[in-house]
Enzyme design. Structure first.
Site, short mmCIF file in Angstrom:
data_model
loop_
_atom_site.label_atom_id
_atom_site.label_comp_id
_atom_site.label_asym_id
_atom_site.label_seq_id
_atom_site.Cartn_x
_atom_site.Cartn_y
_atom_site.Cartn_z
N ASP A 29 7.92 -3.14 -12.69
CA ASP A 29 6.36 -4.35 -12.71
C ASP A 29 6.22 -5.83 -12.60
O ASP A 29 6.32 -5.68 -14.13
CB ASP A 29 5.35 -2.86 -13.37
N ASP A 30 5.38 -6.29 -11.69
CA ASP A 30 5.33 -7.02 -12.36
C ASP A 30 6.64 -8.10 -12.48
O ASP A 30 6.38 -9.45 -13.38
CB ASP A 30 4.22 -7.35 -13.17
N CYS A 67 0.83 -4.21 -6.25
CA CYS A 67 1.80 -2.68 -6.67
C CYS A 67 1.55 -1.82 -5.39
O CYS A 67 3.45 -1.54 -4.96
CB CYS A 67 1.74 -2.01 -7.99
N ARG A 71 5.37 -0.08 -3.03
CA ARG A 71 5.58 1.14 -3.57
C ARG A 71 5.27 2.06 -2.27
O ARG A 71 6.94 3.06 -1.82
CB ARG A 71 5.16 1.62 -4.45
N LYS A 121 6.35 4.71 -13.34
CA LYS A 121 5.32 4.55 -12.51
C LYS A 121 5.52 5.03 -10.80
O LYS A 121 5.99 4.15 -10.08
CB LYS A 121 5.05 3.33 -12.87
N HIS A 123 2.07 5.29 -8.81
CA HIS A 123 0.81 4.52 -7.97
C HIS A 123 0.88 4.76 -6.90
O HIS A 123 0.93 2.79 -5.52
CB HIS A 123 1.23 2.52 -8.33
N SER A 146 -0.47 1.83 -13.08
CA SER A 146 -0.06 0.77 -13.80
C SER A 146 -0.76 1.49 -15.09
O SER A 146 -1.67 2.41 -15.86
CB SER A 146 -0.65 -0.75 -13.75
N HIS A 255 4.64 -5.05 -17.23
CA HIS A 255 2.84 -4.95 -16.68
C HIS A 255 1.97 -6.05 -17.71
O HIS A 255 2.23 -4.65 -18.70
CB HIS A 255 2.38 -4.45 -15.64
N ASP A 307 8.10 -5.06 -8.25
CA ASP A 307 7.20 -5.06 -7.03
C ASP A 307 7.00 -5.66 -6.34
O ASP A 307 6.32 -5.27 -5.10
CB ASP A 307 6.42 -4.00 -7.21
N ASN A 308 6.63 -7.09 -6.96
CA ASN A 308 6.13 -7.93 -6.48
C ASN A 308 5.97 -9.74 -7.20
O ASN A 308 6.70 -8.88 -8.52
CB ASN A 308 4.00 -8.03 -6.20
N LYS A 325 2.19 -13.22 -8.39
CA LYS A 325 1.59 -11.65 -7.86
C LYS A 325 0.36 -11.97 -7.21
O LYS A 325 -0.36 -13.02 -7.82
CB LYS A 325 1.13 -10.81 -9.07
#
Length: 502
Positions: A29-30, A67, A71, A121, A123, A146, A255, A307-308, A325
């Protein structure tokens, strides 16, 4: 919706017929493009370094700016707004989510006989109708959104040792009428915001096992999330070592808020986010080492990705890419990705071919021996030739559309990238950092890319919800899984009645 091939029990990835491979997707994540060693970080990530040395780096792999859309693309093989047309991300008690009728990667592989698990996670909607167990996963352990979507008191809004933010209450989104009506996925959309509760009005963060709330995530649990996910993942692999399995491991790290365990804290030259990246590296090592120990390494495709792009304000590094992001600069959507499958993916290699999250579903469908039904449009393409290093001639993907929410902000064809509203053109082959605008020097390229963008006008649309966007899942009366009083939503616990997590 899925059609199994006659030879579904066998696949061919290089000549000889073989058993279907296990599939593991590790989604961070991130994570910034340069937050790990294989992509230029000074943070020590030895397990990822080894993974890259034994596998193939995807240097031009695209996610989405944030996010939930990313996904959705991964799970459905579509541009995000086709399967999840929302303006940003989903929040607690959202009335909308990924529609249960969507065919996910888990649906595809479960149909092919795989054991399936989502650990981490999710989301894509927190209401029961939208949870992983309704989207093809046999097992779910993790949080529904998140790790910052909890209360100030529980440490969800600040890093350890930093002061919490002042309350910034926002009203809950208006509910659909007739609160006594049962949840209905076909209720027409409302104009008000249905994506959930925001800011410091958010309820406590729940930890779920399948569809049951098993804990309230406070600061002490935040520290343990990476460890917990890793141990759950290892247990799933061991339990299913004698059959094909699909493990989706979407970590909460890195994240904000950033909670590395004590043994990693203060160890990275890149601050707290680097510390947590080191713990992520440890987790990857735990998974890959277990595959080696069980002699599953040559039977398993592992994809490591994010994811980003990384959040620059929270310490991530995306260099040499521009931005981060939530943006459609390369730093917001191009993510450091590694494909690993000893004996099938060439070791110590990299590729600049365009790949994306939505390409993974058709790729694993091919490997699992599944033919996707033609009655449901997907935007992804089979990139196995890219992963295997066998592209001969035209690559599977030569263009990509950069959507931010409902709006297409940029388009890429080959090395050329056009920012539509900014009227800026970059040659990514020569200018990866998008610093040298050559818009005025190549009018023919600008025209070609503008025309390419217009091909989506009557499909997903250039802005707003186009005719090719599919319906969201929707419920009438969304409720937090844990309310502000600490009471768990009835039916979401092991017991008959609601319980309280103090």
């Amino acid at each position: 919706m899925l059609v199994l091939l006659l030879n579904a029990a066998l696949i061919s990835t290089g000549g000889a017929a073989e058993q279907k491979p296990n599939i593991i997707v590790i989604n961070i994540d991130d994570l910034g493009y340069a937050d790990i060693g294989p992509f230029g970080s000074t943070t020590k990530t030895p397990h990822l370094d080894r993974m890259a040395a034994e596998g193939r780096k995807l240097m031009s792999h695209y996610a989405a700016p944030v996010c939930s859309p990313s996904r959705a693309a991964l799970m459905t093989g579509c541009y995000p707004k086709r399967a999840l047309p929302i303006p940003h991300v989903l929040f607690p008690a959202a009335a909308v989510g990924l529609h249960p009728d969507e065919v996910t990667m888990a649906d595809v592989l479960k149909e092919a006989g795989y054991a399936t698990a989502c650990i981490g996670k999710w989301h894509l909607g927190d209401q029961p109708e939208f949870l992983p167990t309704r989207q093809g996963f046999d097992y779910f352990y993790g949080i529904p959104y998140s790790n910052d979507m909890g209360t100030v008191a529980d440490g969800a809004k600040n890093n350890p040792g930093e002061p919490p933010p002042k309350p910034r209450a926002r009203p809950r989104p208006k509910q659909n009428p007739n609160p006594n009506q049962s949840p209905n996925l076909n209720v027409p959309p409302r104009k008000d915001d249905e994506t959930g509760i925001k800011a410091t009005a958010q309820p406590p963060l729940p930890l779920l096992r399948n569809e049951q709330v098993i804990n309230r995530v406070k600061a002490e649990q935040q520290y343990e999330l990476t460890l917990d996910y890793t141990m759950e993942a290892r247990e799933f692999i061991e339990q299913n070592k004698d059959r094909p399995f699909f493990l989706y491991l979407p970590h909460s790290a890195v994240h904000f808020p950033i909670y590395p365990r004590e043994e990693f804290a203060g160890k990275s030259p890149n601050g707290a986010i680097g510390d947590w990246a080191m713990e992520v590296d440890w987790s990857v090592g735990q998974v890959l080492d277990l595959l080696r120990e069980l002699k599953l390494d040559q039977k398993t495709l592992v994809i490591f990705t994010s994811d980003n792009g990384g959040s620059v304000r929270h310490g991530s590094k995306n260099g040499p890419l521009r931005g981060g992001k939530a943006e459609t600069w390369e730093g917001g959507m191009r993510v450091g990705t590694i494909a690993w499958w000893p004996g099938k993916i060439p070791a110590g290699t990299s590729t600049d071919e365009i790949t994306s999250m939505m390409d993974l579903l058709p790729t694993v469908a091919r490997l699992g021996g599944v033919e996707l039904s033609a009655d449901r449009k997907i935007d992804g393409v089979d990139i196995w030739p890219v992963l295997a290093g066998t592209v001969d001639g035209k690559a599977p993907r030569d263009h990509f559309f950069y959507y931010r929410g409902f709006r297409m902000e940029a388009v890429r064809f080959g090395p050329w990238k056009l920012h539509l509203d900014k009227k800026q053109l970059y040659h990514l082959g020569d200018d990866l950092g998008e610093q040298n605008d050559v818009y005025g020097q190549h009018p023919e390229v600008v025209e070609k890319l503008q025309q390419l963008a217009l091909t989506m006008e009557d499909d997903l649309g250039l802005d707003g919800v186009g005719p090719g966007c599919r319906p969201l899942g929707r419920v009438v009366k969304p409720l937090p899984l844990i309310d502000l009083e600490g009471v768990v939503r009835e039916g979401m616990t092991m017991g008959v009645n609601a319980v309280r997590f103090e």
